[in-house]
Design a protein around this motif. Sequence first.
Motif, short mmCIF file in Angstrom:
data_model
loop_
_atom_site.label_atom_id
_atom_site.label_comp_id
_atom_site.label_asym_id
_atom_site.label_seq_id
_atom_site.Cartn_x
_atom_site.Cartn_y
_atom_site.Cartn_z
N PHE A 109 0.90 -1.32 -0.16
CA PHE A 109 -0.04 0.14 -0.06
C PHE A 109 0.77 1.30 -0.03
CE2 PHE A 109 -1.96 3.31 2.53
CZ PHE A 109 -3.29 3.47 1.80
N LEU A 110 2.05 1.11 0.69
CA LEU A 110 2.77 2.32 0.72
C LEU A 110 3.81 2.58 -0.17
CD1 LEU A 110 3.64 2.15 4.60
CD2 LEU A 110 2.52 3.93 3.79
N TYR A 111 4.31 1.50 -0.91
CA TYR A 111 5.36 1.51 -1.77
C TYR A 111 5.29 0.77 -3.12
CZ TYR A 111 10.27 1.27 -3.39
OH TYR A 111 11.33 1.42 -3.92
N ASP A 112 5.11 1.51 -4.21
CA ASP A 112 5.07 0.66 -5.42
C ASP A 112 6.59 0.51 -6.40
OD1 ASP A 112 4.32 -0.44 -7.89
OD2 ASP A 112 3.36 1.31 -8.67
N PRO A 113 7.20 -0.81 -6.15
CA PRO A 113 8.41 -0.76 -6.72
C PRO A 113 8.79 -0.42 -7.98
CG PRO A 113 7.42 -2.90 -6.03
CD PRO A 113 6.50 -1.84 -5.64
N ILE A 114 7.48 -0.48 -9.03
CA ILE A 114 7.57 -0.46 -10.26
C ILE A 114 7.59 1.21 -10.78
CG2 ILE A 114 6.31 -0.64 -12.50
CD1 ILE A 114 5.26 -3.22 -11.29
N SER A 115 6.79 2.01 -10.20
CA SER A 115 6.69 3.23 -10.40
C SER A 115 8.08 4.15 -9.63
CB SER A 115 5.51 3.99 -9.99
OG SER A 115 5.19 4.09 -8.59
N ARG A 116 8.44 3.49 -8.52
CA ARG A 116 9.57 4.11 -7.92
C ARG A 116 10.87 3.49 -8.06
NH1 ARG A 116 8.32 7.26 -3.70
NH2 ARG A 116 10.37 7.84 -4.17
N LYS A 117 10.94 2.74 -9.19
CA LYS A 117 12.43 1.68 -9.27
C LYS A 117 13.47 2.94 -9.53
CE LYS A 117 14.31 -1.81 -12.33
NZ LYS A 117 14.07 -2.43 -13.38
#
Length: 451
Positions: A109-117
């Motif tokens: 919920f807090l962290y999207d590894p794809i968009s924040r890669k």
Amino acid sequence: MLSLLVTTVSMRVDPMMLFADPAGVKFGATVGVVTFLTKFIGTFITSYHSKMPLKDSLAFALIMTSKGIVELPVFATLKDIKIIGKSSFRVLIIGILLNSTLVPILVKFLYDPISRKYAGYQKRNIMHLEPDSELRILACVHKPENVDALIGFLNATCPTEESPNVVYVLHLIELIGRVAPVFIIHRKEMIVGSAYENFIMAFNQYEQNNDGLVTMNAFTAISPPNMMHEDICTMALDQQTSLILLPFHRKWSTDGSIVTQNNAIRKLNCSVLETAPCSIGILIDRDNASTRMLTKSQSRSSGYNICTIFVGGKNDREALTLAKRMSKDTRLSLTVTRFLSGEEGDEDNFMLDWEGMLDDQVLKDVKHNQTGEYGEIMYMEEIVRDGPEAAEIVISIAHEYDLVIVGRNYGVESVQTQGLSEWTEFPELGVIGDLLASTDLRSRASVLVVQ
């Protein structure tokens, strides 16, 4: 074996006997809660104090409190050697079950590894560069016709001894007939005779023409189209670039008609806009306008006219900062045209007022140019009451200049561009950039759209 380990340890827990020993339950619960909070608070405070964003700090703290396969055999061993009792063992194992169930949900919920890669915690753009630091640019090349346009623009960025250019050239080739992507580093002593000699030699010539002011590094990435944006963003992150230069997906002829249109390049540009760790510039080259820029910027007798359309916002501020750097070249003249709504600002709206303050700050030295730091700059203000009126002014500007630099302000509501977004063909260019790239506009001016 891992499944067997989890199963056998879990079978030793009888939930029905959980409260048979209240003291043991209290001890186990206290140990579990204290260790969780200690790790969570300690990690969160240190990461947030190090200027990591709030959501990332929370996600990182949760990850560091995760429990799982290591703790299971440890607690089983502690029970076997009678360091902890059965009740404490039950509480600790159930705690691991809850931890491994809830923590992944909260982290997702807090962290999207794809968009924040490719996210970084330092501001990597031109606006936040130190005054005498080098400008690192990643220039992407798809086809030979992209080379002259990119070199023409790079020549106008005015490298100096105090602020030189470091250019990373990335040749992007679609992967055909190979199992795995290929990444090639071109060493200067090995360029002659290679398959990529022509385009690299052109950039080598650019480096030689700016002796000591430009450092060029060439690379080739052979990968599938849906992975090319990862090659671009990874290199931008690793090399700490401040600007990524992307060619537009359309090519025009001398009469203004479209010669080629590559939708795969357009999709790539959109992907880079979504994930890039630094500023991006999409270069639209009309009628070899950037080639004319290359010729004029190398000639002392001819000038090159640049215009920046300033509506407001961080993208326009970044575009203006780049234009001011270019204006240091005495062979170039810059005109800054600011669109004003003619209405009084809402002083109760703090964010609107704050954005206006930042806009005024970046325009301050342009209005007065008292320091003499920049070259020839003309400042103009236009009262624009709606989108159609803005479109008329933009069209007139396009016929008077060789290069127009604009910020990508798509999705940002303003009085000056009201109604234009409904007619936008290419959202990746923003409303004004889309106007300047329209096939209905018979202009020879190149356009740089900055995000």
